[in-house]
Design a protein around this motif. Structure first.
Motif, PDB file in Angstrom:
ATOM      1  N   MET A 163       0.751  -1.340  -0.161  1.00 46.81           N
ATOM      2  CA  MET A 163       0.044   0.042  -0.122  1.00 46.81           C
ATOM      3  C   MET A 163       0.974   1.379  -0.044  1.00 46.81           C
ATOM      4  SD  MET A 163      -3.045  -1.174  -0.332  1.00 46.81           S
ATOM      5  CE  MET A 163      -3.887   0.194  -0.036  1.00 46.81           C
ATOM      6  N   THR A 164       2.158   1.185   0.334  1.00 43.95           N
ATOM      7  CA  THR A 164       3.116   2.349   0.290  1.00 43.95           C
ATOM      8  C   THR A 164       4.155   2.214  -0.349  1.00 43.95           C
ATOM      9  OG1 THR A 164       4.121   1.514   2.268  1.00 43.95           O
ATOM     10  CG2 THR A 164       2.235   2.767   2.907  1.00 43.95           C
ATOM     11  N   VAL A 165       4.929   3.095  -0.866  1.00 44.41           N
ATOM     12  CA  VAL A 165       6.178   2.936  -1.512  1.00 44.41           C
ATOM     13  C   VAL A 165       7.066   2.146  -0.891  1.00 44.41           C
ATOM     14  CG1 VAL A 165       8.245   4.271  -2.247  1.00 44.41           C
ATOM     15  CG2 VAL A 165       5.956   5.409  -2.493  1.00 44.41           C
ATOM     16  N   GLU A 166       7.226   2.120   0.483  1.00 40.92           N
ATOM     17  CA  GLU A 166       8.174   1.392   1.234  1.00 40.92           C
ATOM     18  C   GLU A 166       7.788  -0.283   1.104  1.00 40.92           C
ATOM     19  OE1 GLU A 166      11.494  -0.134   3.249  1.00 40.92           O
ATOM     20  OE2 GLU A 166      11.129   1.983   2.129  1.00 40.92           O
ATOM     21  N   ARG A 216       8.607  -1.317  -2.391  1.00 47.11           N
ATOM     22  CA  ARG A 216      10.071  -1.477  -2.375  1.00 47.11           C
ATOM     23  C   ARG A 216      10.448  -2.744  -1.794  1.00 47.11           C
ATOM     24  NH1 ARG A 216      15.393   0.109  -0.361  1.00 47.11           N
ATOM     25  NH2 ARG A 216      14.385   0.797   1.584  1.00 47.11           N
ATOM     26  N   GLN A 217       9.792  -3.310  -0.531  1.00 43.16           N
ATOM     27  CA  GLN A 217      10.229  -4.493  -0.020  1.00 43.16           C
ATOM     28  C   GLN A 217       9.934  -5.749  -0.803  1.00 43.16           C
ATOM     29  OE1 GLN A 217      12.171  -4.806   2.626  1.00 43.16           O
ATOM     30  NE2 GLN A 217      12.282  -2.570   2.528  1.00 43.16           N
ATOM     31  N   SER A 218       8.562  -5.421  -1.543  1.00 46.66           N
ATOM     32  CA  SER A 218       8.241  -6.646  -2.573  1.00 46.66           C
ATOM     33  C   SER A 218       9.460  -6.806  -3.552  1.00 46.66           C
ATOM     34  CB  SER A 218       6.730  -6.305  -3.180  1.00 46.66           C
ATOM     35  OG  SER A 218       5.915  -6.234  -2.082  1.00 46.66           O
ATOM     36  N   MET A 219       9.984  -5.555  -3.946  1.00 45.76           N
ATOM     37  CA  MET A 219      10.631  -5.469  -5.024  1.00 45.76           C
ATOM     38  C   MET A 219      12.124  -6.213  -4.639  1.00 45.76           C
ATOM     39  SD  MET A 219       9.388  -4.552  -7.908  1.00 45.76           S
ATOM     40  CE  MET A 219       8.030  -3.556  -8.200  1.00 45.76           C
ATOM     41  N   LYS A 220      12.540  -6.128  -3.335  1.00 46.87           N
ATOM     42  CA  LYS A 220      13.550  -6.647  -2.795  1.00 46.87           C
ATOM     43  C   LYS A 220      13.323  -8.258  -2.775  1.00 46.87           C
ATOM     44  CE  LYS A 220      15.299  -3.465   0.483  1.00 46.87           C
ATOM     45  NZ  LYS A 220      16.022  -3.051   1.814  1.00 46.87           N
ATOM     46  N   ARG A 221      12.343  -8.915  -2.482  1.00 45.06           N
ATOM     47  CA  ARG A 221      12.111 -10.302  -2.515  1.00 45.06           C
ATOM     48  C   ARG A 221      11.984 -10.909  -4.006  1.00 45.06           C
ATOM     49  NH1 ARG A 221       8.385  -8.635   1.433  1.00 45.06           N
ATOM     50  NH2 ARG A 221       6.552  -7.926   0.150  1.00 45.06           N
ATOM     51  N   VAL A 222      11.693  -9.938  -5.059  1.00 46.75           N
ATOM     52  CA  VAL A 222      11.895 -10.441  -6.403  1.00 46.75           C
ATOM     53  C   VAL A 222      13.282 -10.407  -6.717  1.00 46.75           C
ATOM     54  CG1 VAL A 222      11.473  -9.706  -8.757  1.00 46.75           C
ATOM     55  CG2 VAL A 222       9.643  -9.260  -7.091  1.00 46.75           C
ATOM     56  N   ARG A 223      13.879  -9.505  -6.240  1.00 46.97           N
ATOM     57  CA  ARG A 223      15.608  -9.603  -6.629  1.00 46.97           C
ATOM     58  C   ARG A 223      16.111 -10.781  -5.770  1.00 46.97           C
ATOM     59  NH1 ARG A 223      19.431  -4.602  -7.137  1.00 46.97           N
ATOM     60  NH2 ARG A 223      21.390  -5.334  -7.193  1.00 46.97           N
TER      61      ARG A 223
END
Length: 298
Positions: free
Chosen positions: A214-217, A220-227
């Motif tokens: 729901m927030t930018v942060e 960003r944490q979801s993107m870290k999991r993808v990475r």
């Protein structure tokens, strides 16, 4: 790309300029810079600063939503005087980059088609990646694509298919959404924070709608999991009923330049099947990353 088209199609000396030699050098350096530099300038609302950039700006108004422009609309949109606009249109028409339409307007011209043909024959991603796509489509009933990342856009550059009824919504050259789909996430996850956060902010509604946070942060944490996983999976976010599995192609500095994606009908694959495809897609992306790095730095 439009910088390259202009420089190849028309001699720089044909542009009417009224600045001194040092400014000419700066303009030529800018003209041979990356697409990212130009896109970043545009996103910050910067206006063209010289004649070459002002000509390029004419090409950049064309989009899927607006394929044809009249002179009056171009003058209103770009703020050019009539003599200036007509001079630029003549340059672009003479180069074949624009052509007149029946409705007293202009559209993109045949030189663009010619340059696309040459790009297909020279793009290292296409040349090195096509055998991998053929192998993936031989193994799975799917669409397999390579999509190039430039500026803030993702474009399909080559694809293969072995699926009978699965049609891609984004053929070669059509920009894909940044807020939806495995392809976008496979690239965004590898961007530095300074580039990633603005993209999240611009696409936050779509990113929220697909459950990334729901927030930018949180996003960003979801993107870290993808990475961490090295690939992304999405279910029906871009094409209804399709599962997308994508992994990034990285340059020699670890920056994303493209994505390898397989899309397959959701009814044809289970969790174990998705894992197998992800393994293969990630392996192709890793091999292509190595090949591209060697190509760029022989």
């Amino acid at each position: 790309m439009v910088r390259f088209l202009i420089l190849c199609a028309y001699p720089v000396g044909q542009f009417k300029v009224d600045y001194d030699h040092s400014e000419k050098v700066s303009a030529l350096r800018a003209a041979t810079g990356t697409g990212q530099e130009r896109t970043d300038d545009a996103s910050r609302g910067m206006k063209p600063s010289n004649s070459l950039e002002r000509v390029l700006a004419v090409l950049e108004v064309f989009s899927e939503q607006r394929l044809e422009w009249t002179s009056e609309d171009l003058m209103a949109h770009l703020g050019y005087s009539r003599p200036t606009l007509y001079r630029y249109l003549k340059i672009l028409k003479d180069a074949g980059l624009l052509m007149s339409s029946r409705n007293a307007g202009v559209t993109l011209g045949p030189k663009v088609v010619e340059m696309d043909y040459l790009a297909r024959r020279s793009d290292a991603l296409v040349l090195s990646g096509q055998p991998h796509l053929k192998a993936l489509t031989a193994r799975y009933a799917c669409n397999a694509m390579i999509l190039r990342w430039y500026g803030n856009k993702i474009l399909c550059v080559v694809s293969e298919t072995s699926a009978k009824n699965l049609v891609s919504s984004y053929p070669r050259g059509r920009p894909m959404p940044l807020g939806r789909g495995a392809i976008a996430r496979s690239i965004m996850a590898y961007l530095p924070r300074a580039r990633l956060v603005p993209l999240i902010e611009q696409n936050l509604d779509d990113l929220r709608s697909v459950g990334l946070g729901m927030t930018v942060e949180e996003v960003r944490q979801s993107m870290k999991r993808v990475r961490k996983a090295g690939y992304a999976v999405a279910f029906g976010e871009v094409t209804a009923g399709a599962v997308g599995i994508a992994a990034p192609v990285l340059d020699d500095r670890g920056a994303p330049i493209a994505s390898i994606c397989v899309t397959i009908a959701g009814g044809m694959v289970d969790g174990a099947g998705i894992d197998r495809i992800a393994y293969d897609v990630k392996a192709v992306a890793t091999e292509m990353s190595s090949t591209y790095g060697q190509t760029q730095n022989p």
